[in-house]
Scaffold this motif. Structure first.
Motif, PDB file in Angstrom:
ATOM      1  N   VAL A 121       4.006 -13.770   4.899  1.00  0.00           N
ATOM      2  CA  VAL A 121       4.815 -13.031   5.883  1.00  0.00           C
ATOM      3  C   VAL A 121       6.231 -12.837   5.356  1.00  0.00           C
ATOM      4  O   VAL A 121       6.803 -11.743   5.457  1.00  0.00           O
ATOM      5  CB  VAL A 121       4.838 -13.768   7.234  1.00  0.00           C
ATOM      6  N   SER A 124       6.350 -10.255   2.551  1.00  0.00           N
ATOM      7  CA  SER A 124       6.032  -8.933   3.087  1.00  0.00           C
ATOM      8  C   SER A 124       7.228  -8.336   3.817  1.00  0.00           C
ATOM      9  O   SER A 124       7.552  -7.147   3.647  1.00  0.00           O
ATOM     10  CB  SER A 124       4.829  -9.027   4.039  1.00  0.00           C
ATOM     11  N   LEU A 125       7.895  -9.156   4.599  1.00  0.00           N
ATOM     12  CA  LEU A 125       9.090  -8.676   5.300  1.00  0.00           C
ATOM     13  C   LEU A 125      10.210  -8.364   4.318  1.00  0.00           C
ATOM     14  O   LEU A 125      11.008  -7.441   4.544  1.00  0.00           O
ATOM     15  CB  LEU A 125       9.542  -9.723   6.321  1.00  0.00           C
ATOM     16  N   ASP A 234      -2.499  -9.238   5.299  1.00  0.00           N
ATOM     17  CA  ASP A 234      -1.128  -9.627   5.651  1.00  0.00           C
ATOM     18  C   ASP A 234      -0.093  -8.600   5.218  1.00  0.00           C
ATOM     19  O   ASP A 234       0.817  -8.260   5.991  1.00  0.00           O
ATOM     20  CB  ASP A 234      -0.789 -10.988   5.029  1.00  0.00           C
ATOM     21  N   ASN A 238       2.316  -6.475   7.860  1.00  0.00           N
ATOM     22  CA  ASN A 238       3.740  -6.802   7.929  1.00  0.00           C
ATOM     23  C   ASN A 238       4.652  -5.774   7.275  1.00  0.00           C
ATOM     24  O   ASN A 238       5.826  -5.687   7.625  1.00  0.00           O
ATOM     25  CB  ASN A 238       3.984  -8.176   7.283  1.00  0.00           C
ATOM     26  N   SER A 241       2.362  -1.853   8.925  1.00  0.00           N
ATOM     27  CA  SER A 241       1.586  -1.885  10.174  1.00  0.00           C
ATOM     28  C   SER A 241       0.433  -0.880  10.146  1.00  0.00           C
ATOM     29  O   SER A 241       0.010  -0.356  11.185  1.00  0.00           O
ATOM     30  CB  SER A 241       2.485  -1.594  11.384  1.00  0.00           C
TER      31      SER A 241
END
Length: 296
Positions: A121, A124-125, A234, A238, A241
């Protein structure tokens, strides 16, 4: 004498089954039985306790589902482009970092492997922030006068796929590099020295010695990478979408949406999941056949 041998063989067989039996029971209970139940569910329609047998309707529905077809194309695209690029890059990097004359080898190995242990996460962000219209990447490109206006990385169907491929390549290349590096260190250096005496250059040694000796590891990493890419979830969730317009959605993301985001349709979601299972099984068998594995 024969009786003693037969008793000894029986004792060995019983002790062997005693060691193996717990694994067999766990496999039947935690793997095979859930798979059978999942297949039965894929033949049903309804919600909750109102599920009823529908035959192969869910599988026939796949043929007319534009979202499924789009997610299937996206998943195959990621597999076709990203897996070969990542494996080749990992093999090249491993070969470079295996050179005993290279300084700071430990630092480079650690730096390339670190992405593998970062949170899915979190990274990915980070990519989502870097590739935003006002993000780091566009600022650098505009600062170097390579582009006149920001690239809509996450809002364009083509560039959004590029970002996903870059993200998963950045994360998993180091993971495969470790497999190649550990195998390279088990190759006897005398083989390379003998090849040099025979006049072999760097490319000849790499192609005629390194690659053939790494064939089992290449097959292993190819199968693992295939399985991971076909279950990609994932990063897509992230970073993009699934957008824009489902252009980056994968099959695993679609299964999640069918089960928890849309009106729950567990029967159809299970049918879609079996497509992933079949794809992984077929592609893994093809990779074994192409590699000429004698143990398949």
């Amino acid at each position: 004498m024969n009786r003693k041998l037969s008793k000894q063989k029986l004792k060995f067989r019983i002790s062997g089954w005693a060691f193996v039996l717990p694994s067999i029971v766990l496999f039947l209970w935690l793997v095979l039985w859930p798979m059978i139940n999942a297949f039965i569910m894929s033949l049903q329609k309804g919600k909750g306790n109102m599920m009823e047998f529908a035959g192969f309707d869910n599988y026939l529905r796949l043929l007319d589902d534009p979202v499924f077809i789009s997610s299937l194309k996206n998943t195959i695209l990621y597999f076709v482009i990203q897996v070969p690029v990542m494996l080749v890059l990992a093999l090249i990097v491993a070969s470079i970092l295996n050179n005993p004359k290279l300084k700071f080898r430990g630092f480079f190995r650690t730096a390339i492997f670190i992405p593998c242990v970062t949170s899915l996460v979190a990274y990915s962000l980070l990519f989502r922030s870097m590739f935003a219209e006002d993000g780091f990447i566009n600022n650098v490109l505009m600062g170097l006068n390579l582009i006149d206006s920001p690239i809509p990385w996450l809002m364009d169907t083509f560039w959004a796929k590029v970002v996903i491929i870059l993200a998963i390549t950045w994360r998993w290349t180091g993971y495969n590099m470790i497999f190649f590096l550990s195998s390279l260190q088990n190759i006897d250096s005398d083989i390379y020295q003998a090849a040099e005496i025979d006049g072999a250059g760097a490319w000849d040694k790499f192609w005629r010695i390194t690659v053939p000796l790494l064939k089992p590891v290449i097959l292993l990493t190819a199968i693992m990478s295939t399985s991971g890419t076909l279950q990609l979830f994932d990063e897509v969730v992230n970073i993009t979408s699934g957008g824009p317009n489902n252009s980056t959605m994968t099959i695993s993301h679609y299964i999640y949406n069918l089960s928890f985001k849309y009106s729950p349709d567990f029967g159809y979601a299970t049918a879609v999941s079996f497509v992933v299972f079949v794809l992984i099984a077929v592609l893994s068998l093809l990779q074994m056949k192409v590699s000429g594995d004698k143990n398949d």
